[in-house]
Design an enzyme around this catalytic site. Structure first.
Site, PDB file in Angstrom:
ATOM      1  N   SER A  38       0.801  -1.220   0.000  1.00  0.00           N
ATOM      2  CA  SER A  38       0.000   0.000   0.000  1.00  0.00           C
ATOM      3  C   SER A  38       0.834   1.271   0.000  1.00  0.00           C
ATOM      4  O   SER A  38       0.586   2.183   0.772  1.00  0.00           O
ATOM      5  CB  SER A  38      -0.909  -0.011   1.248  1.00  0.00           C
ATOM      6  OG  SER A  38      -2.011   0.831   1.058  1.00  0.00           O
ATOM      7  N   CYS A  42       2.456   6.695  -7.070  1.00  0.00           N
ATOM      8  CA  CYS A  42       2.278   7.959  -7.803  1.00  0.00           C
ATOM      9  C   CYS A  42       3.138   9.073  -7.217  1.00  0.00           C
ATOM     10  O   CYS A  42       3.340  10.107  -7.853  1.00  0.00           O
ATOM     11  CB  CYS A  42       0.828   8.420  -7.777  1.00  0.00           C
ATOM     12  SG  CYS A  42      -0.317   7.184  -8.391  1.00  0.00           S
ATOM     13  N   THR A 290     -11.500 -13.679 -13.921  1.00  0.00           N
ATOM     14  CA  THR A 290     -10.723 -14.144 -15.078  1.00  0.00           C
ATOM     15  C   THR A 290     -11.429 -15.343 -15.716  1.00  0.00           C
ATOM     16  O   THR A 290     -12.534 -15.705 -15.302  1.00  0.00           O
ATOM     17  CB  THR A 290      -9.324 -14.589 -14.634  1.00  0.00           C
ATOM     18  OG1 THR A 290      -9.461 -15.770 -13.841  1.00  0.00           O
ATOM     19  CG2 THR A 290      -8.617 -13.501 -13.826  1.00  0.00           C
ATOM     20  N   ILE A 295     -10.614 -17.217  -9.851  1.00  0.00           N
ATOM     21  CA  ILE A 295      -9.478 -16.297  -9.871  1.00  0.00           C
ATOM     22  C   ILE A 295      -9.937 -14.946 -10.427  1.00  0.00           C
ATOM     23  O   ILE A 295     -10.547 -14.877 -11.497  1.00  0.00           O
ATOM     24  CB  ILE A 295      -8.309 -16.850 -10.718  1.00  0.00           C
ATOM     25  CG1 ILE A 295      -7.910 -18.242 -10.214  1.00  0.00           C
ATOM     26  CG2 ILE A 295      -7.124 -15.888 -10.672  1.00  0.00           C
ATOM     27  CD1 ILE A 295      -6.756 -18.876 -10.978  1.00  0.00           C
TER      28      ILE A 295
END
Lengths: 561, 561
Positions: A38, A42, A290, A295
């Site tokens: 975390s 940026c 997916t 998953i």
């Protein structure tokens, strides 16, 4: 229910925290290959530039917080090295101990991110060449830069970094991270050259808008080498680097930043036999599932639908990653949340200017073969012109011709830019038309806006076009029309258009006889407002007339370079 | 077709210019009682304060421009003194020559604005008492203030204005203009007292939000006398003024600014026998047509439908006035444009803070007897917390419980305030729900926002409430619940809630046994985020629990005064 989340930044961390809030009993294991979860990737360029002073500021949350507050088994320096979808197990490698263990899962969430592209060029592994993805990357770059400052022997250090002369940086890639790095390296006193393979910086912008960014960069001392790919890297006799390009140039450098772009990390997905999309990202459905129903995948590694065009796209942005993580948590907890797609809203600050965009750009629509769109160029003030400090915003608005739907917008300027793009982003999300923008009721007081906000103009001008009140043309397609310039003579003295007849707007009604009735009259002024008035006069007097969008101001955008 | 437009500012001027664009042949006469058309009345306080230096900056367009560019017969210092709807004529009085003439119209557009309220109080006509509506008003105020500075005899001038001591201003009314005037007079070195009849400044805000504005004003030296109506004005022996209040106070003043509010100018409408609405404004339909089909009315003088509540309302804002003017031009030109109503979006800057609002506030909904709404208090950062300079935004969001529709928002702070209100205003216009706000994709880079923007939080938190994930309560209705504070002990040392049990969030799961199962647990933290996590833990462990919205931060709003 045991859920394993692979990747502890943005999407993965959002998913883990929300899943715990929705399901206190789920067993949640979040693994992160790197040393931190975390963290604010940026913020890395700004940490390198010294704006964000402390590395610890970048650590938004910690392994300990995830354990203590969320009761999540959070393991850093722990990598998934194998997946067996049939057995529903993963192999975990602890990078501290080297131990490999097997863990079962009921649901697996992949949030591996995207890796900086490192093309296999000669010399790419030379010391002094860096990518900017992780906190350790940023630390290495800072150390590399600061190494040269620590003594003053006037010599190069063993790493080739000069100690007492201006250091030179080459940034490879003129995208968001490349340009943020360029600015931050300038702030640190380096001479910066940006080498970019494309003929423009900032691919999300159309080229004429990118031109303005390029001029702004150059004004602040950044050298640009566009339209030139890197062919390799070389270490020189004094230990410094050279960046070699396809056109045969050699850019000397004491440090090289690779910011060519990112590529979805699909290694695990491929190992698990998951479907990969045409753009090279993991293919997921609207619930971020997916091709294996147990998953899920989120973030920079997946392909998502572009909200405006419906095309699959790769979007490496934190906002969508966070939203996707929340949606996966919802779905695992039995809810029906769906990801609505992305519209690519983005912003960058460069040397005091703000550049922002949302929705589709003209390049993309053209590439997709779409014809049902039009564009306008606007140059409104950031706030009421009569209040000191108003700055011009350059605004390109793209809309659907058939129904007026807002498709995209790009804006640049020194003030009030991203708030207009935010309002337009909200409009696009809600399916607004330019007719809705005309009626938008936004904040107005002299220091903040105008009674007719730039967002209103972004509706009014296109609506004038669509209602047929203001036929439009562009500098790029004048089609041999008769050029009429309705500015005042002092303005023409500064810059005029060759071959254009000048009739100042206030004289137009009296001088209509000077204009041809057998040719289309293309009307020019500074920003296209007076030309709009003139076009109205001409049309109602039986002339064929069109307004050249953006007037002299858009001409100067196109003329640059 | 002859169209007479009465009033040459905002709505009238917009109507005139657009009508000419749509109809080159129409005969358009625009008359304005005052000396200027199309001036920036929103800029008057800033001109008085010296921020806008030149009076000429306020003149957005001139009589000459309307004549030359728009071929409009534009007459200033010309007042309509009579209307005959049957004959379709108006009597025009030229205030320069005194001549009265009669003009026929096919369509009449009334844009008379609203007049500052001047209650018939004793002494209201004393010299030194001013309203702020027109350019001449502003000039008189400037001259009055500057008169005292022109020599230095140490005496009061004949006007009672002191020459060498700090001048005292009393602003009557704590609305937008009153507060803008207060700030600008402070900037000019005056001691300012704001006297307001209501128990809060800025009526568009709910009282707990207004409290923050009041503290900010006081911090910058403005004295507030709330909850006290003015009973009269007196001239003292030294020639200065006293503002007398109903509670018996006397506020000394060298200048008094009346900013009590405005009242629609309905004299002409009444003379024409037009229908007046229940709020005292001219009644119009969606096409801004009055009860006489050939007479239209726009701007501050008309009642319009509130977009959110559907109620008739009086909105004295430039944005809606301009839009209404355009719509009338469309309708006169034979088009079917309709005014969609107003949502009261507004903003004010005061001493570096920005306060903005859009949509309905709680007071209004309560007054209308509505129960189907809920509110949350949020305290997000203006941009990523890890990037220097982030400021807290105080954000109150009001939404419909039954379907999540966004109803209104109020925000205050030092940065990034009005851009969130703009995005939320656009959301309200487009009928967005809090679920839409959750998914909003807005500009994010560290200097500009966060991956989860305040606008996203304005969706996520209400959506958590509506989905039942986070039952909510407010400090004003704790209903005898068991108070649980999940902050860390150092935070409690600064300020704690009497009677609350403290269990820091990380210890909660292990200490559930300390909590009662027969009472509702109301959870407290700083901003309500950790309390949300705690609420989730409690609910899933079989407790009854609610989160106190806004935590200690909203408590401090309510506690002020």
């Amino acid at each position: 229910m045991k859920v394993i989340i692979v990747g502890g930044v943005a999407g993965g961390a959002s998913c883990a925290a929300r899943l715990r809030r929705l399901d206190e009993k789920a067993e949640i294991l979040m693994v992160e290959r790197g040393p931190y979860v975390s963290y604010a990737n940026c913020g890395l360029p700004y940490h390198i530039g010294g704006v964000i002073e402390k590395e610890s500021s970048l650590l938004v949350s910690t392994e300990q917080t995830f354990r203590a507050v969320f009761a999540i088994d959070c393991r850093t320096r722990c990598e998934v090295v194998g997946i067996s979808p049939k057995k529903k197990t993963v192999e975990l490698k602890n990078h501290v101990t080297g131990a490999v263990t097997t863990e079962k899962y009921d649901r697996l969430v992949l949030s591996p991110g995207a890796a900086p592209i490192r093309p296999p060029l000669p010399g790419i592994d030379l010391p002094g060449i860096f990518s900017v993805r992780t906190v350790p990357d940023a630390r290495e770059i800072r150390e590399w830069i600061e190494r040269g400052s620590s003594d003053s022997t006037g010599e190069h250090t063993s790493s080739g970094f000069p100690l007492d002369k201006t250091k030179r940086a080459v940034v490879v890639g003129g995208g968001y991270i490349g340009l943020e790095m360029a600015e931050n390296l300038v702030h640190r006193g380096l001479e910066v050259t940006v080498v970019e393979m494309l003929d423009q910086v900032m691919a999300p912008l159309d080229p004429e808008c990118a031109r303005l960014v390029e001029r702004h960069l150059e004004k602040h001392g950044v050298r640009l080498a566009l339209n030139d790919g890197v062919s390799g890297f070389k270490q020189t006799a004094d230990g410094s680097l050279e960046v070699l390009t396809k056109s045969g140039k050699a850019h000397p450098a004491d440090i090289v930043i690779l910011a060519i772009g990112v590529r979805p990390e699909t290694g695990l997905a491929k190992m698990a036999g998951l479907e990969i999309g045409q753009r090279g990202g993991i293919r997921v459905d609207e619930q971020m599932r997916t091709s294996d129903p147990d998953i899920f995948a989120v973030g920079d590694a997946v392909e998502v639908k572009d909200f405006v065009t419906g095309e699959w796209s790769l979007i490496a942005l934190a906002g969508p990653a966070n939203r996707q993580g929340r949606i996966v948590a919802d779905v695992i907890a039995g809810r029906s949340s769906r990801f609505r797609g992305t519209q690519g809203t983005s912003v960058i600050g460069i040397f005091g200017a703000t550049i922002a965009a949302t929705g589709a750009n003209e390049k993309l629509l053209t590439r997709l073969g779409q014809k049902d769109f039009e564009k306008v160029y606007l140059f409104p003030n950031s706030h009421a012109g009569y209040y000191p400090g108003a700055k011009t915003i350059v605004l390109k608005v793209i809309f659907r011709k058939s129904d007026g739907r807002l498709l995209g917008a790009q804006a640049l300027g020194l003030d009030g830019v991203e708030k207009r793009i935010d309002a337009l982003a909200m409009a696009i999300q809600m399916g607004a038309t330019v007719y809705d923008l005309e009626e938008a009721e936004l904040c107005y007081a002299p220091p903040f806006g105008s009674a007719k906000d730039p967002v209103n103009f972004a509706g009014m001008v296109p609506a004038d076009v669509l209602r047929g009140d203001m036929p439009l043309c562009h500098w790029t397609s004048l089609d041999g029309g008769f050029l009429l310039d309705v500015r005042n003579p002092p303005e023409l003295a500064v810059e005029s258009v060759p071959g254009a007849l000048n009739i100042p707007l206030p004289e137009l009604r009296a001088r209509l006889g000077e204009l041809p009735r057998d040719r289309e009259i293309l009307v020019i002024c500074r920003s296209a407002q007076r030309a709009y008035y003139a076009t109205r006069i001409l049309l109602q007097n039986g002339f064929k007339a069109r307004n050249i969008s953006g007037g002299m101001l858009s001409r100067s955008m196109l003329a640059a370079k």
